[in-house]
Design an enzyme around this catalytic site. Structure first.
Site, PDB file in Angstrom:
ATOM      1  N   GLU A   1       0.820  -1.044   0.000  1.00  0.00           N
ATOM      2  CA  GLU A   1      -0.117   0.039  -0.124  1.00  0.00           C
ATOM      3  C   GLU A   1       0.770   1.325  -0.117  1.00  0.00           C
ATOM      4  O   GLU A   1       1.903   1.440   0.671  1.00  0.00           O
ATOM      5  CB  GLU A   1      -0.835  -0.010   1.350  1.00  0.00           C
TER       6      GLU A   1
ATOM      7  N   LYS B   1      -9.963   0.270  -1.972  1.00  0.00           N
ATOM      8  CA  LYS B   1     -10.187  -0.102  -0.812  1.00  0.00           C
ATOM      9  C   LYS B   1     -11.596   0.148  -0.134  1.00  0.00           C
ATOM     10  O   LYS B   1     -12.003   1.456  -0.301  1.00  0.00           O
ATOM     11  CB  LYS B   1      -9.205   0.655   0.124  1.00  0.00           C
TER      12      LYS B   1
ATOM     13  N   CYS C   1      -4.437  -3.381   3.771  1.00  0.00           N
ATOM     14  CA  CYS C   1      -4.019  -3.038   5.390  1.00  0.00           C
ATOM     15  C   CYS C   1      -5.124  -3.013   6.217  1.00  0.00           C
ATOM     16  O   CYS C   1      -5.426  -4.201   6.847  1.00  0.00           O
ATOM     17  CB  CYS C   1      -3.628  -1.485   5.375  1.00  0.00           C
TER      18      CYS C   1
END
Length: 633
Positions: free
Chosen positions: A380, A445, A495
């Site tokens: 990321e 995301k 994440c």
């Protein structure tokens, strides 16, 4: 003349004894005190509560205004001023002294609450003492089963337990936003432990309370993972068991079932210890019942037996068998020049680091020191310069893909619809960058981090803290969490997403044959990275998939479906991992039925709470008083 004698037996029975003790002789008849029925007891308890409430109506909270003027000075334990009014500081000192004496009288409960929270924290990485979770839950279970623990006490002890757990678990947050937000988050999460403590006191009178305690623990974990602002699953007990023997249970029910199993064993251990201690002290007495160890013993046995039955399947999946396709994948950890928020000012250096490390991997492949990967995973924020909008960044990514001769999953930031100077909304994106065709499929995301990637109620919170300006303007994306590279369906949980059960599950149900976790921990520390790596281990067992974790600063790893680390980097150093994994297609019970199982556990928790309210009678008696119906005879 002699004194009068009682004329009948009943009068003799009421005559005072010469010794003044008033105790009846063996052959005397005594009055029979009628037994108080259960409904009457409940009503008396409720009346007592009302009476105390009425007594507290005039309490203002002011230590001087609340003084009873009728108290004698020696009873007050404070000094009076020349005007005859209580001395304020003397009153405060007396109140503090009383509080200290009350705390000293409860030193065992307070120590157990704090020790239990610390034990639960020690089960998490970096310490990783998985067995400490059982000790921690057993300690708080003992406190909550004491008769002296009231409803308010249950909340207080639970809250203290939560503080002792979350404060040492989350210090890495302070490096990003300072100490106050760290402590505020720990206190907010501790409230859920307090709610558990209060609920546990309610249900402790039900038969089989360890089972209901465990269900209530699962309920509060579901609640904390849901609210507020989407929840905060960090601290779920199951994530601390990735090095323990119960990890295999995640294959059946994921983190919720694993947490329930740990809690059930911990609270059953409490009941076992209490029963054995009672029998040790009183077992020599005639007629004393044998210790009630059937339920806790059976609960522990079921958990251990389930683990024993599951581990062969998990080990078999991790060691490899069958005709599953084997591919080589690589994870690149380019590192950053400096840790902390300043990494945002180093965007070009971070991109260059990942290009350089990928080229080093390509050199090793050409030299025969590393196998050729089918695809490469970058972390990321590996390119915080949008390669879709910046030609120079695009050229750098293309050069890296050409060098390794494989598509790269590039973590980047792209502008979102509605972008403006005063509203710079963006998406946290992973783009599949092919050496021949350039950018392809992408994963935006879907679960963005509150107070980090975006600020809820921005117009409100910006007035409370200067840290509000540091929050981003990221918006959630859409999609099913799957991208394709070199023909392989790859699940992406970026994440923060990995700690939410639904993210990885959606990817696997949508066809992902391997899972990836691109992450950026440059703003945090090694402890946080170790905890996040544990989340990836649980997802590997839960969904029977290999998991590739790629971090800008680490810890990067390749994890087998049995939770083992096949390869791993150190924190804050440039490195790459190049490992073989097997593409898997089978679905585990946790993947298919995990949400339904969690609903069942939460339903049991709420059901136990409702049953306890009815069983204890308080709710029923209050309803009868409101409707004018008296207690039943």
């Amino acid at each position: 003349m002699g004194s009068e004698r009682p004329r009948d037996r009943s009068e003799r029975s009421r005559a005072p004894r010469p010794d003044g003790l008033g105790r009846p002789r063996p052959n005397e008849t005594t009055d029979v005190i009628p037994a108080i029925e259960e409904d009457e007891l409940a009503e008396l308890d409720a009346l007592d509560d009302e009476s105390f409430g009425e007594l507290d109506e005039d309490v203002t909270g002011d230590p001087v205004a609340d003084i009873d003027p009728d108290d004698e000075p020696e009873e007050r334990e404070y000094r009076l001023t020349a005007a005859g009014t209580p001395d304020r500081w003397s009153v405060v000192t007396v109140r503090a002294s009383r509080f200290g004496r009350a705390a000293a009288a409860r030193w065992a409960q307070l120590s157990a609450s704090v020790g239990g929270g610390l034990g639960l924290c020690l089960s998490y990485p970096p310490t990783g003492w998985w067995w400490a979770a059982f000790v921690g839950l057993a300690l708080i279970g003992w406190v909550l089963t004491l008769r002296s623990t009231t409803l308010a006490g249950g909340f207080g002890y639970g809250f203290l337990f939560g503080l002792a757990f979350y404060i040492p678990l989350l210090p890495w947050i302070s490096g990003l936003v300072g100490a106050m937000p760290w402590l505020a988050l720990a206190a907010m999460e501790a409230v859920f432990c307090g709610i558990f403590g209060l609920s546990a006191v309610v249900v402790r009178r039900l038969p089989g309370w360890p089972l209901w305690f465990a269900a209530l623990w699962s309920t509060q974990e579901w609640l904390k993972s849901t609210v507020p602002f989407g929840g905060f699953p960090w601290g779920v007990v199951g994530f601390g068991q990735t090095n323990g023997p119960l990890l295999a249970i995640a294959r059946w029910g994921g983190a919720p079932l694993l947490s329930f199993a740990v809690a059930l064993v911990g609270f059953s251990a409490t009941l076992l210890a209490l029963e054995i201690a009672q029998w040790w002290r009183h077992g020599h007495k005639p007629g004393f019942p044998a210790p009630a160890v059937m339920l806790p013993g059976l609960s522990i046995t079921v958990v251990l037996l389930s683990t024993a039955l599951l581990w062969p399947q998990v080990r078999h999946s991790g060691t490899g068998a069958g005709d599953e396709q084997t591919v080589t994948v690589a994870a690149v950890q380019g590192n950053v020049p400096r840790l902390g928020l300043e990494f945002n000012a180093q965007r070009r250096a971070v991109l260059d680091n990942h290009v350089k490390e990928t080229q080093r991997l390509a050199d090793d492949v050409r030299a025969g020191r590393a196998p050729q990967p089918m695809f490469v995973v970058w972390p990321e924020n590996a390119s915080d310069i949008d390669p879709l909008a910046n030609a120079d960044a695009a050229a750098q990514v293309t050069a890296a893909a050409d060098a390794i001769g494989a598509p790269i999953l590039v973590g980047t930031v792209t502008k979102a619809d509605g972008y403006a100077a005063d509203n710079p909304v963006a998406t946290n994106t992973v783009i599949v960058w092919d050496p021949e065709h350039g950018p392809g499929e992408r994963h935006d995301k879907k679960i963005v981090q509150p107070f980090g990637e975006y600020l809820p109620w921005r117009s409100f919170f910006k007035h409370l803290s200067s840290y509000a300006d540091r929050a981003g303007y990221f918006v959630p994306g859409e999609g099913n969490g799957v991208v394709h590279a070199a023909g392989v369906p790859i699940g992406v949980t970026t994440c923060w997403e990995v700690i939410f059960d639904r993210a990885a599950r959606e990817s696997v149900l949508s066809g992902a044959q391997v899972l990836t976790v691109p992450t950026n921990n440059a703003t945090f520390d090694e402890s946080m990275s170790a905890q996040q790596l544990a989340f990836g281990k649980l997802r590997a067992v839960e969904h029977d998939r290999y998991v590739v974790v790629a971090g800008t600063t680490g810890i990067s790893a390749v994890i087998a479906p049995d939770g083992r680390e096949l390869a791993r980097t150190e924190f804050f150093q440039p490195a790459y991992l190049d490992s073989q994994v097997r593409l898997k297609t089978e679905l585990t019970p946790a993947t298919e039925w995990g949400p339904a199982l969690q609903v069942a556990l939460v339903t049991i928790g709420f059901g136990a709470l409702l049953a306890a309210i009815l069983h204890n009678g308080g709710f029923v008696q209050r309803m009868r008083r409101r409707t004018g119906e008296g207690p039943r005879r």
